[in-house]
Motif scaffolding. Structure first.
Motif, short mmCIF file in Angstrom:
data_model
loop_
_atom_site.label_atom_id
_atom_site.label_comp_id
_atom_site.label_asym_id
_atom_site.label_seq_id
_atom_site.Cartn_x
_atom_site.Cartn_y
_atom_site.Cartn_z
N UNK A 179 27.18 14.47 -16.72
CA UNK A 179 26.31 13.43 -16.17
C UNK A 179 25.58 12.70 -17.29
N UNK A 180 25.10 13.45 -18.28
CA UNK A 180 24.42 12.82 -19.42
C UNK A 180 25.39 11.97 -20.22
N UNK A 181 26.58 12.50 -20.48
CA UNK A 181 27.58 11.76 -21.26
C UNK A 181 27.99 10.47 -20.55
N UNK A 182 28.18 10.55 -19.23
CA UNK A 182 28.55 9.35 -18.48
C UNK A 182 27.47 8.30 -18.49
N UNK A 183 26.21 8.74 -18.38
CA UNK A 183 25.10 7.79 -18.44
C UNK A 183 25.03 7.13 -19.81
N UNK A 184 25.22 7.92 -20.86
CA UNK A 184 25.20 7.35 -22.22
C UNK A 184 26.32 6.33 -22.41
N UNK A 185 27.50 6.64 -21.89
CA UNK A 185 28.62 5.72 -22.01
C UNK A 185 28.32 4.39 -21.32
N UNK A 186 27.57 4.46 -20.21
CA UNK A 186 27.26 3.24 -19.47
C UNK A 186 26.27 2.34 -20.20
N UNK A 187 25.30 2.94 -20.88
CA UNK A 187 24.21 2.12 -21.46
C UNK A 187 24.36 1.86 -22.95
N UNK A 188 25.22 2.60 -23.64
CA UNK A 188 25.31 2.46 -25.09
C UNK A 188 25.68 1.06 -25.59
N UNK A 189 26.63 0.35 -24.96
CA UNK A 189 27.00 -0.97 -25.51
C UNK A 189 25.81 -1.92 -25.67
N UNK A 190 24.99 -2.08 -24.63
CA UNK A 190 23.83 -2.96 -24.72
C UNK A 190 22.77 -2.40 -25.66
N UNK A 191 22.63 -1.09 -25.67
CA UNK A 191 21.65 -0.45 -26.55
C UNK A 191 22.01 -0.69 -28.01
N UNK A 192 23.26 -0.43 -28.37
CA UNK A 192 23.72 -0.62 -29.75
C UNK A 192 23.63 -2.08 -30.18
N UNK A 193 23.85 -2.97 -29.24
CA UNK A 193 23.79 -4.39 -29.55
C UNK A 193 22.36 -4.89 -29.72
N UNK A 194 21.37 -4.03 -29.42
CA UNK A 194 19.98 -4.44 -29.57
C UNK A 194 19.48 -5.31 -28.45
N UNK A 195 20.17 -5.30 -27.30
CA UNK A 195 19.73 -6.10 -26.16
C UNK A 195 18.78 -5.32 -25.24
N UNK A 196 18.85 -3.99 -25.30
CA UNK A 196 18.05 -3.17 -24.41
C UNK A 196 17.72 -1.85 -25.08
N UNK A 197 16.82 -1.09 -24.47
CA UNK A 197 16.50 0.25 -24.98
C UNK A 197 16.16 1.16 -23.81
N UNK A 198 16.31 2.46 -24.04
CA UNK A 198 16.09 3.43 -22.97
C UNK A 198 14.63 3.46 -22.52
N UNK A 199 13.71 3.35 -23.47
CA UNK A 199 12.31 3.52 -23.13
C UNK A 199 12.04 4.94 -22.64
N UNK A 200 10.81 5.19 -22.22
CA UNK A 200 10.47 6.52 -21.72
C UNK A 200 11.24 6.85 -20.45
N UNK A 201 11.46 5.85 -19.61
CA UNK A 201 12.13 6.08 -18.33
C UNK A 201 13.50 6.70 -18.53
N UNK A 202 14.32 6.08 -19.37
CA UNK A 202 15.68 6.57 -19.57
C UNK A 202 15.76 7.79 -20.47
N UNK A 203 15.04 7.77 -21.58
CA UNK A 203 15.11 8.88 -22.53
C UNK A 203 14.57 10.17 -21.91
N UNK A 204 13.47 10.07 -21.17
CA UNK A 204 12.92 11.27 -20.53
C UNK A 204 13.88 11.83 -19.49
N UNK A 205 14.51 10.96 -18.71
CA UNK A 205 15.44 11.43 -17.68
C UNK A 205 16.65 12.13 -18.31
N UNK A 206 17.24 11.52 -19.33
CA UNK A 206 18.40 12.13 -19.99
C UNK A 206 18.00 13.45 -20.65
#
Length: 283
Positions: free
Chosen positions: A201-228
């Motif tokens: 579940x963690x790996x799948x979530x990371x795969x979904x959000x990594x492209x935009x995160x790496x591109x510098x368009x978005x970030x996990x913030x506390x909401x995403x990082x705490x959940x993962x």
């Protein structure tokens, strides 16, 4: 024997998380709650990014843990939703100037509490601690003194893992990479069958959000990082028993305390291999 085996549960968890993360990100971008400006922040490089990745990641990992076997399914869901909710509280309601006034990191929030002021970060610490204990209670079901102590250790590991991963969310893609590596390690080796769907579940979530995160368009913030991080903590409970959990908690506490004195970014930049892995995938 469960009619759905661990390999199939793991595949379902990974696929469900990846799909929910991508679909959730699309929906959030189309109609961001409270408007897009509410989610905009400035990253380390001075660029504007969105925190909408966080709710997308939380939705993704919450969907993925539903493929786990009981009681890990319930524990993972409680940990993910609770950590995401209190992370969002900190992301969206933090008072202006709190960080500049020193209310950052665990030590800063505890210092503010000693002065009689509970910061949003302080509420987050309390809330994630409570939901970590709730998730642990679903697994341990404490009935005597020893079981209660086991549940406290388990709850602290879930909450500590949620907080620790958030400390890595300082550069594009870093926290998601750390989460993916941690998930892979928890899924490896004998005795990891119960942990694999949670790690998936963690790996799948990371795969979904990594492209935009790496591109510098978005970030996990506390909401995403705490959940993962919280779900990684539950996966650690599924992977290990008492001795392993105590060791994992000791490592989490040591790294958290070290972060108060040492910059993780400086350590990573000083090590060539870590530096290259950290920068991998960025433009």
């Amino acid at each position: 024997m469960s009619p759905v085996g661990p390999p199939l549960r793991t595949a379902l968890a990974l696929a469900a998380a990846r799909s929910a993360g991508r679909r959730g990100a699309d929906l959030l971008r189309a109609a961001p709650p409270g408007g897009p400006r509410r989610w905009e922040r400035t990253n380390h490089a001075g660029r504007s990014v969105t925190l909408l990745e966080g709710p997308a990641a939380a939705l993704a990992v919450s969907a993925g843990v539903l493929a786990a076997a009981p009681p890990w399914r319930a524990a993972g869901a409680v940990a993910a939703v609770g950590a995401a909710a209190f992370g969002a509280l900190d992301d969206l309601t933090e008072r202006t100037g709190e960080r500049d006034a020193g209310a950052r990191g665990l030590r800063g929030h505890l210092a503010a509490a000693r002065r009689g002021r509970l910061t949003t970060g302080g509420w987050k610490v309390l809330g994630i601690g409570a939901t970590g204990l709730a998730a642990a209670a679903l697994v341990e079901r404490p009935r005597d003194r020893v079981a209660v102590l086991d549940a406290v250790v388990a709850g602290a590991l879930v909450a500590g893992s949620a907080n620790l991963l958030n400390l890595f969310d300082l550069r594009p893609g870093r926290a998601a990479k750390v989460a993916a590596v941690a998930a892979a390690s928890l899924a490896a080796g004998p005795g990891a069958a119960a942990a694999r769907p949670l790690a998936g579940a963690v790996a799948g979530a990371c795969a979904a959000v990594l492209p935009d995160d790496l591109a510098g368009r978005s970030m996990l913030g506390d909401t995403g990082a705490n959940a993962l991080g919280a779900v990684l903590g539950v996966a650690a409970l599924a992977r290990w028993h008492r001795r392993g959990r105590v060791g994992a908690l000791a490592a989490v506490v040591a790294l958290t305390l070290a972060s108060e004195k040492v910059s993780f970014s400086r350590v990573i930049e000083a090590q060539p291999l870590l530096r290259e892995l950290d920068r991998l995938g960025r433009p």
